[in-house]
Design a protein around this motif. Structure first.
Motif, PDB file in Angstrom:
ATOM      1  N   LYS A 241       1.064  -1.274  -0.010  1.00 28.68           N
ATOM      2  CA  LYS A 241       0.080   0.092   0.063  1.00 28.68           C
ATOM      3  C   LYS A 241       0.787   1.158  -0.104  1.00 28.68           C
ATOM      4  O   LYS A 241       0.362   2.551  -0.155  1.00 28.68           O
ATOM      5  N   ASN A 242       2.065   1.126   0.216  1.00 29.89           N
ATOM      6  CA  ASN A 242       2.952   2.320   0.447  1.00 29.89           C
ATOM      7  C   ASN A 242       3.832   2.398  -1.117  1.00 29.89           C
ATOM      8  O   ASN A 242       4.694   3.057  -1.204  1.00 29.89           O
ATOM      9  N   ILE A 243       3.415   1.670  -2.017  1.00 29.96           N
ATOM     10  CA  ILE A 243       4.155   1.882  -3.247  1.00 29.96           C
ATOM     11  C   ILE A 243       4.296   3.070  -3.951  1.00 29.96           C
ATOM     12  O   ILE A 243       3.002   3.818  -3.706  1.00 29.96           O
ATOM     13  N   ASN A 244       5.099   3.610  -4.533  1.00 30.50           N
ATOM     14  CA  ASN A 244       5.255   4.829  -5.179  1.00 30.50           C
ATOM     15  C   ASN A 244       4.745   4.648  -6.794  1.00 30.50           C
ATOM     16  O   ASN A 244       5.470   3.993  -7.616  1.00 30.50           O
ATOM     17  N   ILE A 245       3.471   5.165  -6.890  1.00 28.90           N
ATOM     18  CA  ILE A 245       2.911   4.816  -8.361  1.00 28.90           C
ATOM     19  C   ILE A 245       3.632   5.922  -9.256  1.00 28.90           C
ATOM     20  O   ILE A 245       3.698   6.762  -9.168  1.00 28.90           O
ATOM     21  N   SER A 246       4.191   5.315 -10.339  1.00 29.64           N
ATOM     22  CA  SER A 246       5.100   6.160 -11.428  1.00 29.64           C
ATOM     23  C   SER A 246       3.855   7.181 -11.949  1.00 29.64           C
ATOM     24  O   SER A 246       2.861   6.839 -12.186  1.00 29.64           O
ATOM     25  N   PRO A 247       4.509   8.188 -12.686  1.00 29.70           N
ATOM     26  CA  PRO A 247       3.748   8.954 -13.286  1.00 29.70           C
ATOM     27  C   PRO A 247       3.042   8.391 -14.591  1.00 29.70           C
ATOM     28  O   PRO A 247       2.070   8.464 -14.839  1.00 29.70           O
ATOM     29  N   GLU A 248       4.128   7.589 -15.202  1.00 34.32           N
ATOM     30  CA  GLU A 248       3.287   6.862 -16.321  1.00 34.32           C
ATOM     31  C   GLU A 248       2.038   6.023 -15.959  1.00 34.32           C
ATOM     32  O   GLU A 248       1.081   5.864 -16.732  1.00 34.32           O
ATOM     33  N   MET A 249       2.165   5.161 -14.854  1.00 35.74           N
ATOM     34  CA  MET A 249       0.749   4.589 -14.227  1.00 35.74           C
ATOM     35  C   MET A 249      -0.131   5.665 -13.754  1.00 35.74           C
ATOM     36  O   MET A 249      -1.451   5.592 -14.241  1.00 35.74           O
ATOM     37  N   LYS A 250       0.087   6.809 -13.202  1.00 40.04           N
ATOM     38  CA  LYS A 250      -0.911   7.652 -12.710  1.00 40.04           C
ATOM     39  C   LYS A 250      -1.679   8.312 -14.009  1.00 40.04           C
ATOM     40  O   LYS A 250      -2.765   8.418 -14.098  1.00 40.04           O
ATOM     41  N   ARG A 251      -0.931   8.327 -15.236  1.00 37.33           N
ATOM     42  CA  ARG A 251      -1.505   9.039 -16.441  1.00 37.33           C
ATOM     43  C   ARG A 251      -2.708   8.064 -16.722  1.00 37.33           C
ATOM     44  O   ARG A 251      -3.694   8.795 -17.350  1.00 37.33           O
ATOM     45  N   TYR A 252      -2.680   6.598 -16.308  1.00 40.74           N
ATOM     46  CA  TYR A 252      -3.758   6.046 -16.881  1.00 40.74           C
ATOM     47  C   TYR A 252      -4.472   5.588 -15.910  1.00 40.74           C
ATOM     48  O   TYR A 252      -5.318   4.479 -15.780  1.00 40.74           O
ATOM     49  N   GLY A 253      -4.295   6.385 -14.510  1.00 37.69           N
ATOM     50  CA  GLY A 253      -5.432   5.845 -13.560  1.00 37.69           C
ATOM     51  C   GLY A 253      -5.116   4.942 -12.662  1.00 37.69           C
ATOM     52  O   GLY A 253      -6.095   4.423 -11.900  1.00 37.69           O
ATOM     53  N   ILE A 254      -3.907   4.132 -12.590  1.00 37.56           N
ATOM     54  CA  ILE A 254      -3.544   3.139 -11.980  1.00 37.56           C
ATOM     55  C   ILE A 254      -3.502   3.753 -10.448  1.00 37.56           C
ATOM     56  O   ILE A 254      -2.826   4.683 -10.073  1.00 37.56           O
ATOM     57  N   ARG A 255      -4.269   3.037  -9.419  1.00 45.71           N
ATOM     58  CA  ARG A 255      -4.027   3.322  -8.105  1.00 45.71           C
ATOM     59  C   ARG A 255      -3.499   2.060  -7.320  1.00 45.71           C
ATOM     60  O   ARG A 255      -3.593   0.877  -7.662  1.00 45.71           O
ATOM     61  N   VAL A 256      -3.879   2.437  -5.935  1.00 43.31           N
ATOM     62  CA  VAL A 256      -3.383   1.248  -4.978  1.00 43.31           C
ATOM     63  C   VAL A 256      -4.363   0.510  -4.794  1.00 43.31           C
ATOM     64  O   VAL A 256      -4.437  -1.097  -4.795  1.00 43.31           O
ATOM     65  N   ASN A 257      -5.688   0.972  -4.929  1.00 43.43           N
ATOM     66  CA  ASN A 257      -6.956   0.188  -4.872  1.00 43.43           C
ATOM     67  C   ASN A 257      -7.690  -0.329  -6.180  1.00 43.43           C
ATOM     68  O   ASN A 257      -7.527   0.835  -7.112  1.00 43.43           O
ATOM     69  N   ASP A 258      -8.421  -1.281  -6.576  1.00 45.53           N
ATOM     70  CA  ASP A 258      -8.946  -1.310  -7.605  1.00 45.53           C
ATOM     71  C   ASP A 258     -10.399  -0.926  -7.291  1.00 45.53           C
ATOM     72  O   ASP A 258     -10.825  -0.282  -6.279  1.00 45.53           O
ATOM     73  N   ARG A 259     -11.562  -1.281  -8.133  1.00 47.35           N
ATOM     74  CA  ARG A 259     -12.849  -0.875  -8.045  1.00 47.35           C
ATOM     75  C   ARG A 259     -13.768  -1.962  -7.428  1.00 47.35           C
ATOM     76  O   ARG A 259     -14.872  -2.101  -7.575  1.00 47.35           O
ATOM     77  N   GLY A 260     -12.847  -2.802  -6.306  1.00 43.80           N
ATOM     78  CA  GLY A 260     -13.575  -3.806  -5.818  1.00 43.80           C
ATOM     79  C   GLY A 260     -13.738  -5.154  -6.454  1.00 43.80           C
ATOM     80  O   GLY A 260     -14.529  -6.055  -5.961  1.00 43.80           O
ATOM     81  N   TYR A 261     -13.248  -5.330  -7.425  1.00 45.00           N
ATOM     82  CA  TYR A 261     -13.165  -6.670  -8.229  1.00 45.00           C
ATOM     83  C   TYR A 261     -12.472  -7.682  -7.669  1.00 45.00           C
ATOM     84  O   TYR A 261     -12.593  -8.844  -7.750  1.00 45.00           O
ATOM     85  N   ASN A 262     -11.339  -7.353  -6.909  1.00 40.92           N
ATOM     86  CA  ASN A 262     -10.395  -8.439  -6.092  1.00 40.92           C
ATOM     87  C   ASN A 262      -9.759  -9.224  -7.077  1.00 40.92           C
ATOM     88  O   ASN A 262      -9.237 -10.118  -6.630  1.00 40.92           O
ATOM     89  N   TRP A 263      -9.357  -8.878  -8.372  1.00 42.50           N
ATOM     90  CA  TRP A 263      -8.594  -9.885  -9.322  1.00 42.50           C
ATOM     91  C   TRP A 263      -7.437 -10.243  -8.594  1.00 42.50           C
ATOM     92  O   TRP A 263      -6.762 -11.276  -8.811  1.00 42.50           O
ATOM     93  N   ALA A 264      -6.528  -9.259  -8.236  1.00 38.97           N
ATOM     94  CA  ALA A 264      -5.172  -9.458  -7.853  1.00 38.97           C
ATOM     95  C   ALA A 264      -5.377 -10.430  -6.575  1.00 38.97           C
ATOM     96  O   ALA A 264      -4.109 -11.221  -6.709  1.00 38.97           O
ATOM     97  N   LYS A 265      -6.171 -10.480  -5.968  1.00 45.07           N
ATOM     98  CA  LYS A 265      -6.364 -11.767  -4.814  1.00 45.07           C
ATOM     99  C   LYS A 265      -6.201 -13.218  -5.563  1.00 45.07           C
ATOM    100  O   LYS A 265      -5.936 -13.977  -4.728  1.00 45.07           O
ATOM    101  N   VAL A 266      -6.631 -13.279  -6.927  1.00 48.46           N
ATOM    102  CA  VAL A 266      -6.725 -14.662  -7.315  1.00 48.46           C
ATOM    103  C   VAL A 266      -5.453 -14.671  -8.461  1.00 48.46           C
ATOM    104  O   VAL A 266      -5.179 -15.807  -9.127  1.00 48.46           O
ATOM    105  N   ASP A 267      -4.773 -13.374  -8.779  1.00 43.67           N
ATOM    106  CA  ASP A 267      -4.278 -13.462  -9.917  1.00 43.67           C
ATOM    107  C   ASP A 267      -3.085 -12.420 -10.124  1.00 43.67           C
ATOM    108  O   ASP A 267      -3.620 -11.289 -10.012  1.00 43.67           O
ATOM    109  N   GLU A 268      -1.841 -12.729  -9.504  1.00 47.14           N
ATOM    110  CA  GLU A 268      -0.841 -11.789  -9.284  1.00 47.14           C
ATOM    111  C   GLU A 268      -0.618 -10.815 -10.519  1.00 47.14           C
ATOM    112  O   GLU A 268      -0.002  -9.707 -10.076  1.00 47.14           O
ATOM    113  N   ARG A 269      -1.035 -11.038 -11.760  1.00 45.06           N
ATOM    114  CA  ARG A 269      -0.747  -9.927 -12.662  1.00 45.06           C
ATOM    115  C   ARG A 269      -1.552  -8.778 -12.460  1.00 45.06           C
ATOM    116  O   ARG A 269      -1.068  -7.854 -13.025  1.00 45.06           O
ATOM    117  N   PHE A 270      -2.487  -8.657 -11.683  1.00 47.68           N
ATOM    118  CA  PHE A 270      -3.331  -7.706 -11.251  1.00 47.68           C
ATOM    119  C   PHE A 270      -2.829  -6.947 -10.042  1.00 47.68           C
ATOM    120  O   PHE A 270      -3.202  -5.758  -9.897  1.00 47.68           O
TER     121      PHE A 270
END
Ligand code: FEO
Ligand code: CA
Ligand code: CA
Length: 609
Positions: A241-270
């Motif tokens: 949760k303390n990750i430093n999100i790069s400006p490249e990711m920020k430009r595309y709206g990547i954040r520490v939290n998803d929109r509640g889908y929880n995909w990262a819990k079953v697939d580390e790609r997310f």
């Protein structure tokens, strides 16, 4: 003089330069036919003579007189007879969902060949409160829940067949197929094999798993389907949760939290703290062959990476393939791709969407505009591959015009005009885009805090879609003349009877009429008083007239449109009815609302489009 009149006056004096001999009344700069010379629209078409309908807040489909509708397919309908009918109590599980029509249908195209009709339909996202409304939390609870939600995304390809009148899906057709966020996909184009696309699972950057948040659609002259990845960022999260999100990711709206889908819990790609490059493998247009269900889809990095709305492909008169594309985010851009090669009916078309040039639009106040090439030379970026991954950054570097959320683009088959829905933008004039670009009001985006949206229209220089320059105007500025005057009342072709907000889906029919679908506010109060539920309208590009044709059920978005080969049926998407809990569509009282595709026909069986 109102703001609207001031803008109108300015535009009129410019328009006189654009088209000598044309006369414009005050306020009519919008929706006059500056593109009308040589225009061969069939204005006498019977279906277009319908009497416009009032707005509606009913929980059903309301249609113009003389037309009827039927249900074709809904979320959870099994595509194979081995699957059980949708279970409204459990709302399915991963296994049933993998074998069924996906959720929240959006863009779609009907392909007809050798007597077979394949409907390719995007399944954009899911509403957690509906899919998991049977869990007390209203959220995915188990691993199976998370996968069920995941595989409700992607694309559904389903054979359909017409009976005496009604269309039906063909269960067990060898051409039925589901494509998921974990389907194997080939990466193509300039970014194929680039370091930014390499991950642990794919160290060469050549293959990716899946497509998701597939919004609008497109079709190629060689019979393939184009599906467009839009809000791909909503599915990524970070376990650190303390990750430093790069400006490249920020430009595309990547954040520490998803929109509640929880995909990262079953697939580390997310999980961006584990596989940071996975985000660079999404945000593309994907090409699928509807008649080869065993083929791998292709990610087309040549068409750039952004929140793709749709892909409007046109063959320019010199044979190059041109694709117009919107990036649906506040203050982002409008793009064009031009193939290096030319299309030849008998030739190999496979690299036409893999080798080409990307451009972004700049609009000038004098109703002209130009396409700015995105190349290492114009952007200063290191390679075309990098531009194809960080396309938003490239567009910022060349000074493109920030737009009010470009949604669908449509090219008229009978003229050279191109239209794009600019759906709304509450940040206009108030807040820069995610790259820090200024979003002051400008020509095609003339209202601060734009809550109603507009449709911009342009015509390429000398009718050449590969040309550098174009002329533009606004086909319509949506608004509400019941509660506002001036700019917020909309353009002259908006009146108390045809009001709507947030144009989104857009398609020209074969006669050159413009079908407009909305994804707007349906409160029917305040600024939106009198607009009712989301709807579909028909525009006449020659006269500017807009008539309401259909109204959807409560809390839906109307999105996705395609025709049968004989033009006697229109297929229309009804997405997320009851997204806030107040619809039973397509059922009646107490039934679970389900996104669905409907068919519309004329009572006398004649053509519509
Ligand atoms: Fe998926 Fe911009 O709509
Ligand atoms: Ca849309
Ligand atoms: Ca929208």
């Amino acid at each position: 003089m109102s703001d609207f009149d001031k803008i109108a006056e300015k535009m009129i004096s410019r328009r006189k330069i654009l088209k000598s001999g044309a006369t414009f009344g005050l306020g009519s700069f919008i929706s006059t036919s500056f593109v009308s010379s040589g225009f061969s629209m069939n204005e006498g078409a019977d279906y277009a003579k319908f009497k416009e309908i009032p707005s509606s807040t009913s929980d059903t489909i309301t249609l113009a007189e003389g037309f009827n509708w039927n249900l074709l397919v809904s979320w959870g309908d099994p595509l194979w007879s081995t699957g059980k009918e949708f279970d409204v109590v459990s709302r399915g599980n991963e296994s049933s969902q993998r074998n069924s029509f996906g959720d929240n249908n959006d863009g779609m195209v009907l392909f007809s060949k050798d007597g077979k009709n394949i409907l390719a339909v995007n399944n954009e996202y899911t509403n957690l409160n509906i899919m998991f409304g049977n869990n007390s939390s209203g959220k995915p609870k188990t691993v199976d829940d998370i996968y069920k939600g995941m595989v409700a995304h992607g694309v559904s390809m389903v054979e359909i067949k017409k009976g005496i009148n009604k269309w039906k899906i063909v269960k067990d057709s060898a051409l039925n197929r589901r494509i998921f966020p974990d389907t194997l996909i080939n990466i193509t184009g300039p970014a194929k094999g680039h370091d930014l696309l390499k991950t642990k699972d794919d160290p060469k950057g050549l293959l990716s798993l899946g497509t998701w948040n597939n919004c609008g659609s497109g079709r190629t002259p060689w019979g393939t389907y184009l599906t467009c990845e839009e809000n791909f960022n909503f599915y990524f999260s970070s376990s650190n949760k303390n990750i430093n999100i790069s400006p490249e990711m920020k430009r595309y709206g990547i954040r520490v939290n998803d929109r509640g889908y929880n995909w990262a819990k079953v697939d580390e790609r997310f999980d961006i703290s584990k596989i940071p490059n996975e985000v660079n493998r999404a945000g593309y247009i994907v090409e699928i062959d509807p008649f080869d269900p065993y083929s791998n889809p292709k990610k087309l990095t040549a068409l750039g990476r952004f929140k793709h709305e749709n892909a409007e492909l046109v063959m320019a008169k010199n044979g190059h393939i041109v694709v117009y594309m919107g990036d649906d985010e506040r203050g982002e851009y409008l793009y064009r791709y031009v193939s290096n090669g030319k299309y030849n009916n008998d030739g190999d078309a496979s690299d036409l969407l893999q080798k080409g040039k990307l451009y972004v639009a700049r609009f000038y106040e004098n109703n002209t505009g130009e396409w700015l090439e995105l190349s290492p030379k114009t952007t200063g970026m290191s390679s075309l591959a990098e531009i194809c991954v960080y396309t938003r950054q490239a567009a910022s570097l060349v000074g493109a015009t920030t737009m009010d959320r470009p949604e669908w683009v449509a090219v008229s088959p009978v003229s050279n005009e191109v239209c794009c829905c600019l759906t709304n933008n509450r940040n206009r004039g108030r807040k820069p885009n995610a790259g820090g670009d200024n979003t002051s009001i400008n020509g095609p985006n003339p209202r601060q805090n734009n809550q109603y949206g507009q449709i911009v229209r342009w015509i390429p220089q000398e009718g050449d879609h590969t040309g550098k320059e174009f002329k533009w105007d606004l086909f319509v500025l949506a608004g509400n003349p019941i509660v506002h005057s001036g700019l917020k009342a909309g353009s002259k072709n908006i009146n108390e009877k045809n009001i709507f907000n947030s144009p989104d889906g857009l398609c020209f029919d074969s006669n050159g009429y413009l079908w407009i679908q909305t994804d707007g506010k349906y409160t029917n109060t305040g600024d939106f008083q009198g607009m009712g539920n989301n709807q579909m309208l028909l525009g006449n590009p020659n006269t500017g007239e807009i008539k309401r044709f259909m109204v959807g059920p409560k809390e839906c978005e109307v999105t996705g449109i395609t025709w049968s080969k004989d033009k006697k049926t229109i297929f229309v998407g009804i997405q997320h009815p009851g997204e806030k809990g107040n619809s039973n569509f397509p059922g009646v009282k107490d039934s679970l609302p389900r996104s669905s595709v409907i068919t519309i026909q004329k009572n006398d069986g004649s053509v519509i489009g």
